[in-house]
Design an enzyme around this catalytic site. Structure first.
Site, PDB file in Angstrom:
ATOM      1  N   ASP A 270     -18.871  13.476   6.580  1.00  0.00           N
ATOM      2  CA  ASP A 270     -17.964  13.244   7.716  1.00  0.00           C
ATOM      3  C   ASP A 270     -16.552  13.775   7.493  1.00  0.00           C
ATOM      4  OD1 ASP A 270     -16.980  11.237   5.992  1.00  0.00           O
ATOM      5  OD2 ASP A 270     -16.731   9.758   7.588  1.00  0.00           O
TER       6      ASP A 270
ATOM      7  N   GLU B 256     -24.960   9.663  -1.889  1.00  0.00           N
ATOM      8  CA  GLU B 256     -25.920   9.348  -0.828  1.00  0.00           C
ATOM      9  C   GLU B 256     -26.949  10.440  -0.564  1.00  0.00           C
ATOM     10  OE1 GLU B 256     -23.945   8.021   2.720  1.00  0.00           O
ATOM     11  OE2 GLU B 256     -23.403   6.116   1.810  1.00  0.00           O
TER      12      GLU B 256
ATOM     13  N   TYR C  98     -23.260  -0.846   4.278  1.00  0.00           N
ATOM     14  CA  TYR C  98     -22.550  -1.058   5.546  1.00  0.00           C
ATOM     15  C   TYR C  98     -23.187  -2.172   6.375  1.00  0.00           C
ATOM     16  CZ  TYR C  98     -19.671   2.842   4.266  1.00  0.00           C
ATOM     17  OH  TYR C  98     -18.764   3.628   3.602  1.00  0.00           O
TER      18      TYR C  98
ATOM     19  N   GLU D  21     -19.062   1.781  -1.987  1.00  0.00           N
ATOM     20  CA  GLU D  21     -18.521   1.888  -0.623  1.00  0.00           C
ATOM     21  C   GLU D  21     -18.933   0.656   0.144  1.00  0.00           C
ATOM     22  OE1 GLU D  21     -19.307   5.368   1.817  1.00  0.00           O
ATOM     23  OE2 GLU D  21     -18.985   6.706   0.125  1.00  0.00           O
TER      24      GLU D  21
HETATM   25  C1  BDP Z   1     -20.926   7.011   3.809  1.00  0.00           C
HETATM   26  C2  BDP Z   1     -20.364   8.260   3.157  1.00  0.00           C
HETATM   27  C3  BDP Z   1     -18.881   8.447   3.409  1.00  0.00           C
HETATM   28  C4  BDP Z   1     -18.553   8.157   4.855  1.00  0.00           C
HETATM   29  C5  BDP Z   1     -18.928   6.721   5.129  1.00  0.00           C
HETATM   30  C6  BDP Z   1     -18.582   6.299   6.556  1.00  0.00           C
HETATM   31  O1  BDP Z   1     -20.616   8.257   1.772  1.00  0.00           O
HETATM   32  O2  BDP Z   1     -18.498   9.750   3.041  1.00  0.00           O
HETATM   33  O3  BDP Z   1     -17.225   8.410   5.159  1.00  0.00           O
HETATM   34  O4  BDP Z   1     -20.305   6.574   4.956  1.00  0.00           O
HETATM   35  O5  BDP Z   1     -19.447   6.442   7.420  1.00  0.00           O
HETATM   36  O6  BDP Z   1     -22.176   7.305   4.284  1.00  0.00           O
HETATM   37  O7  BDP Z   1     -17.472   5.862   6.787  1.00  0.00           O
END
Ligand code: BDP
Length: 593
Positions: A163, A408, A463, A500
């Protein structure tokens, strides 16, 4: 590749500043030999910087293909037999360089340095034309991957699967440097601890040198050990260890005939044991972030001011670590992390290797990740070369405790295992002293994962509560706990790091009901994750996504960039920044670093 350093036998002539710049819209520059004369239609462009946001023209901002950089350079006079090099710390993503009309070097890979010996192509004291053609295109055989396509109205597009915005140009410094003909060309240092002493092993490359000696200097420049020969081991009594929060650095001063090369290093050990990540034998808990090299106007251009400011913010929060998501960062950043005692997970540029995340109505055409037409054997070779180049550049940094060889990627198929198995072996081969990991995506939960056993740690990007169970943190928490239990079963004894987690958050948006996008939701989201982390001794790190908001590829998923920052893009803190500060500063007090 060695970092350039000044010494009694080495000088540096920095070439940063305003260069001539020209877009190669028709892709004609190579055939028309643009390097053979002054660029016909040049305009000014600062180096280092991404070129994309500097001007007001969309044609430049959106350009796909070559751009040309050029400047006149005075070649320094050389002492007897000295060699002159030109060194580019990064050109994103590929570059060819000419001195006058002579091509001196080409390099592929946008985040690592390259250099050429140009002694025979210049007249000492004379002026020469230095030209670089920089290509910002990504293909299925580059790291990161991508492809180009022309649409029905004839517009060329670069497609890619990550992204963050595909900023390009000369992102880091360009220098000339001089050194003797017989010189130190590589140094590898590994360290161990024996009681209160430090054991320093070194391996020097200096072809043709008849005499190699080393001295270990402490931070005050006093000699504390010395050795002879290109390979050896010395002992530093009463060693000051490099520790998180206390970046004590020694220098290994290598002398090979007439050349002197000073290599900073730290005395420390790194180990993975019983679900713990040990630094100097002590369990270490990672507090910090995934970051980006991303700033207003300069894009990914390195800038000391922004770098120091970012470290100040990280220290203010109580962070002790970060990941170089999703590519090798500037050498200045690694040096600074060494001296500030920041712990770094050093990542390759292998991001966006998962077609399970692209495709569908929101993301464009669907592809197969690993296939002869997409990511294939050739990509794997490029990936391995990239890992080896990264390790060659960063192996002596005490801040680097772990290699992350991909972010990822697809890891839920047999073919992904075939792709990664040799790469993990190559990483251990290039650096037997550090653990190796990769960052796991939410599509590869323990029931689907095929590669976890190859690695030393488990790194998870999660997430729950954002892309999944949005606005339903209780359900996200339940599912996350179940997943963690699955990892404990699948990968017993391996420490788990969250690399993350975070929701997009619009700075300034408050909401009594803590709904998604508000600062209140970001706080509630982190509270949920931290409550879970605190329940599992096997979880040894929290690196939230992201340190700051950053620029992204345009599209319906993002409004003005990725907003998962704890700070906005201009580094203004969101409410979360204070909230997390309270947690991290308390942990820092309790943990001592
Ligand atoms: C993850 C990626 C990261 C993205 C993040 C997002 O590792 O680079 O910026 O999600 O969606 O999949 O914010």
């Amino acid at each position: 590749m060695l970092r350039i350093r000044r010494s009694a036998s080495r000088t540096i002539h920095n070439l940063d500043g305003i260069w001539d710049f020209q877009l190669d819209a028709a892709g004609a520059g190579l055939d028309d030999r643009w390097f053979a004369a002054a660029l016909a239609d040049a305009r000014p462009m600062p180096v280092p910087s991404s070129f994309n946001d500097v001007t007001v023209e969309s044609e430049i901002h959106d350009h796909v293909g070559h751009v040309w950089y050029q400047r006149d350079v005075i070649a320094p006079r050389l002492l007897d037999g000295e060699r002159l090099f030109v060194r580019f710390a990064a050109a994103t993503h590929a570059a060819t360089v000419w001195v006058g009309d002579v091509e001196v070097v080409s390099h592929i890979g946008g985040y690592l340095p390259f250099e050429a010996d140009i002694t025979d192509h210049v007249t000492p004291g004379g002026t020469f034309r230095l030209t670089a053609a920089v290509d910002n295109r990504l293909s299925w055989q580059t790291i990161p991957p991508g492809y180009t396509e022309t649409d029905e109205v004839g517009r060329l597009h670069q497609r890619y699967f990550h992204d963050f915005y595909n900023y390009a140009g000369l992102h880091r410094s360009v220098d000339l440097y001089t050194r003797p003909a017989v010189a130190v060309t590589d140094v590898t240092i590994t360290t161990d601890i024996d009681g209160t002493a430090g054991i320093v092993r070194y391996d020097v490359e200096a072809e043709g040198a008849s005499d190699v000696t080393v001295r270990v200097l402490d931070a005050d420049g006093a000699e504390v050990a010395a050795g002879e020969g290109a390979i050896g081991e010395v002992r530093v009594d009463d060693a000051q260890l490099w520790q998180p929060g206390r970046g004590y650095l020694y220098t290994l001063e290598v002398t090979a005939d007439d050349d002197v090369y000073p290599q900073p290093f730290g005395i420390r050990t790194v180990e993975v044991q019983d679900s713990q990540f040990l630094i100097n034998g002590e369990p270490f808990y990672f507090r910090g972030y995934g970051r980006h090299e991303d700033n207003l106007v300069r894009g990914k251009g390195h800038d000391d001011v922004m770098m120091v400011h970012d470290f100040e913010l990280m220290k203010w929060q109580g962070a002790n670590s970060f990941r170089t998501s999703h590519y090798p960062y500037a050498e200045e950043v690694m040096d600074y992390a060494d001296r500030e005692g920041f712990v770094v997970i050093d990542e390759t540029a292998a991001v966006g290797m998962n077609m399970g995340l692209s495709g569908g109505i929101f993301s464009g055409e669907a592809h197969t990740t690993f296939s002869p037409e997409t990511i294939n054997d050739e990509t794997q070779k490029v990936h391995e070369a990239h890992i080896r180049e990264l390790i060659a550049r960063d192996k002596n940094h005490p801040c680097v405790v772990l290699w992350s060889i991909a972010n990822e990627p697809e890891t839920n198929t047999d073919i992904s295992r075939e792709y990664f198995e040799p790469l993990v072996a190559a990483t251990h081969d290039a650096d037997p002293s550090r653990p190796v990991g990769y960052v796991n995506v939410m599509l590869s939960t323990p029931d689907k994962e095929k590669v976890a056993d190859l690695y030393d740690v488990v790194m998870l990007n999660r997430y729950y509560g954002w892309y999944w169970q949005n606005d339903n943190l209780p359900l996200g928490e339940k599912l996350m706990r179940e997943e963690i239990d699955g990892w404990l079963e699948l990968a017993p004894g391996k420490p788990i790091l969250f690399t993350e987690y975070g929701p997009d958050t619009l700075g300034g948006l408050r909401d009594l009901h803590s709904r998604p996008w508000s600062e209140d939701y970001q706080i509630a989201f982190f509270d949920m994750y931290h409550r879970v982390f605190d329940d599992y001794p096997e979880i040894v790190g929290e690196q939230m996504w992201n340190f700051a908001d950053f620029q992204t590829v345009p599209g319906i998923m993002r409004v003005g960039g990725n907003k998962k920052g704890m700070f906005e893009r201009d580094r203004a803190p969101k409410a979360t920044a204070y909230h997390i500060r309270n947690r991290w500063q308390a942990m820092r007090e309790a943990q001592g670093s």
